[in-house]
Motif scaffolding. Structure first.
Motif, PDB file in Angstrom:
ATOM      1  N   THR A   1       3.778  -5.484 -25.912  1.00 30.09           N
ATOM      2  CA  THR A   1       2.544  -4.691 -25.946  1.00 30.09           C
ATOM      3  C   THR A   1       2.703  -3.490 -26.858  1.00 30.09           C
ATOM      4  O   THR A   1       1.815  -3.182 -27.677  1.00 30.09           O
ATOM      5  N   TYR A   2       3.829  -2.801 -26.752  1.00 26.44           N
ATOM      6  CA  TYR A   2       4.090  -1.617 -27.579  1.00 26.44           C
ATOM      7  C   TYR A   2       4.064  -1.975 -29.061  1.00 26.44           C
ATOM      8  O   TYR A   2       3.448  -1.281 -29.882  1.00 26.44           O
TER       9      TYR A   2
ATOM     10  N   ASN B   1      11.182  -8.566 -18.186  1.00 21.71           N
ATOM     11  CA  ASN B   1      10.158  -7.611 -17.785  1.00 21.71           C
ATOM     12  C   ASN B   1      10.063  -6.457 -18.778  1.00 21.71           C
ATOM     13  O   ASN B   1       8.964  -6.010 -19.142  1.00 21.71           O
TER      14      ASN B   1
ATOM     15  N   GLU C   1       8.411  -7.648 -22.048  1.00 26.37           N
ATOM     16  CA  GLU C   1       6.957  -7.801 -21.973  1.00 26.37           C
ATOM     17  C   GLU C   1       6.253  -6.480 -22.286  1.00 26.37           C
ATOM     18  O   GLU C   1       5.190  -6.464 -22.927  1.00 26.37           O
ATOM     19  N   LYS C   2       6.846  -5.363 -21.881  1.00 22.69           N
ATOM     20  CA  LYS C   2       6.304  -4.050 -22.238  1.00 22.69           C
ATOM     21  C   LYS C   2       6.468  -3.802 -23.733  1.00 22.69           C
ATOM     22  O   LYS C   2       5.596  -3.221 -24.389  1.00 22.69           O
TER      23      LYS C   2
ATOM     24  N   GLU D   1      13.834   1.233 -23.077  1.00 22.79           N
ATOM     25  CA  GLU D   1      13.219   0.552 -21.937  1.00 22.79           C
ATOM     26  C   GLU D   1      14.212  -0.403 -21.264  1.00 22.79           C
ATOM     27  O   GLU D   1      14.265  -0.493 -20.031  1.00 22.79           O
TER      28      GLU D   1
END
Length: 383
Positions: free
Chosen positions: A52-53, A45, A48-49, A278
């Motif tokens: 995008t970053y 999870n 996945e962020k 993160e």
């Protein structure tokens, strides 16, 4: 925390790197990434962020392969063999190949001593990442020898005991078989009268369900990540303690790294800072949520007896010289004692730096300021 000025500096730095990336050839850099966790797990999870970053800020297109390509034990070799460009490399599974780096990770129990659980995780991720990349050229060389570049690593939440029976007193450990993730936890288990069993995290479910082990030492998150709610019946908080920081979150194949432009490497350095922040933040939050899930699943949650807590604290103190001697005699780190002092000082430093962190963004900022802004994309791991 007084982050306004540093946030501005970080934003300017990121803007500069983004501008450089925009000036690069129109074709974006494509990267493959393997992780031995399933889709929907805490680290995936977070990743996945990160995907995008990396794409939005640096033009890096990272394709994730959760579980399907390589498991946790296979990933370091898969990176070295260039089966993938990047991966989640659990280097504590390879104590000899990464002896200098593992020394820092082996001192993880110092992070939880008299420290709030979240701060212990934030601090250990910072301390190990800073130590390996900025204070230990031997560590950087170890990864290079294994055809990898280390770009920092997260820390899990604090480890607790998860079992198929109640374990509250020290005597309850006598004769039990316990899955442990690193030598310090193996020694802790044996000091309490248990037998340590070394298996991959991917094998924990089957080992518990088949009686191969009676307990596992894991952060609470792994109860969910590996679907252990079906087999764990009892959990004991606060013991053995410690966190697991022996992971390279963004370990990169060395040929991939050296083939990248300086601007792409700069973008990956910042992406790694974002990932470590993160990932650690996600583990801390998920640890709290996992305890609620355990209660809802009917798992009994116990507090350890005072005797067990006292035995655990005594072990941590008595184990410090054992760790040093192990790395000198078994792994040939002749200056392990001097290195251990550096690591201990970094853990103390990072406890202070992260004591008031209230968001993943703030954690990213601190990791950037203290570690990643000091990496030179034209020089780091380039020879």
């Amino acid at each position: 925390m007084g982050t306004t000025g540093t946030t501005l500096r970080h934003a300017m730095a990121i803007g500069t790197m983004a501008g450089l990336a925009a000036a690069a050839p129109a074709t974006a850099r494509d990267l493959t990434y393997a992780i031995g966790f399933p889709t929907g797990s805490t680290p995936v999870n977070a990743l996945e962020k990160v995907v995008t970053y990396a794409q939005e800020n640096h033009g890096l297109n990272i394709k994730l392969f959760p579980m399907s390509l390589l498991d946790l034990r296979q990933t370091p070799q898969g990176i070295a063999d260039h089966m993938v460009d990047m991966g989640w490399a659990t280097y504590q599974y390879q104590p000899a190949e990464f002896a200098n780096s593992n020394l820092a990770a082996a001192m993880n129990m110092l992070a939880t001593a008299d420290t709030e659980a979240a701060v212990a995780s934030f601090a250990m991720a910072g301390a190990v990442s800073e130590y390996v990349m900025l204070h230990c050229p031997e560590c950087v060389a170890e990864f290079a020898t294994q055809n990898q570049v280390y770009l920092g690593g997260h820390s899990t939440g604090v480890y607790i005991t998860q079992c198929t029976r109640p374990v509250v007193e020290k005597a309850d450990f006598r004769g039990l078989k316990v899955r442990t993730a690193a030598p310090s936890w193996a020694r802790w288990a044996e000091a309490m009268g248990a037998t340590s069993v070394t298996i991959s995290a991917n094998e924990a479910y089957d080992a518990l369900s088949q009686g191969v082990v009676d307990c596992v030492f894991f952060a609470p998150t792994e109860l969910v990540n590996f679907q252990l709610t079906d087999v764990v019946t009892d959990m004991t908080t606060a013991v053995p303690g410690g966190v697991f920081p022996g992971v390279g979150d963004a370990n990169t194949n060395i040929d991939t790294w050296r083939d990248m432009t300086s601007e792409e490497r700069a973008g990956l350095i910042d992406t790694a800072a974002y990932l470590v922040a993160e990932g650690t933040w996600a583990y801390v939050q998920a640890s709290e949520e996992a305890m609620d899930i355990a209660s809802e699943a009917g798992i009994e949650i116990h507090e350890p007896s005072d005797e067990l807590l006292e035995a655990s604290a005594a072990f941590v103190e008595e184990d410090k010289p054992v760790i040093i001697q192990e790395f000198v005699s078994k792994y040939g780190v002749s200056d392990a004692e001097e290195k251990s002092v550096v690591v201990a000082d970094l853990i103390t430093k990072w406890k202070d730096l992260t004591a008031d962190v209230e968001s993943a963004e703030a954690l990213h900022q601190i990791y950037w300021d203290e570690i990643y802004s000091k990496l030179d994309p034209e020089a780091y791991a380039m020879q």
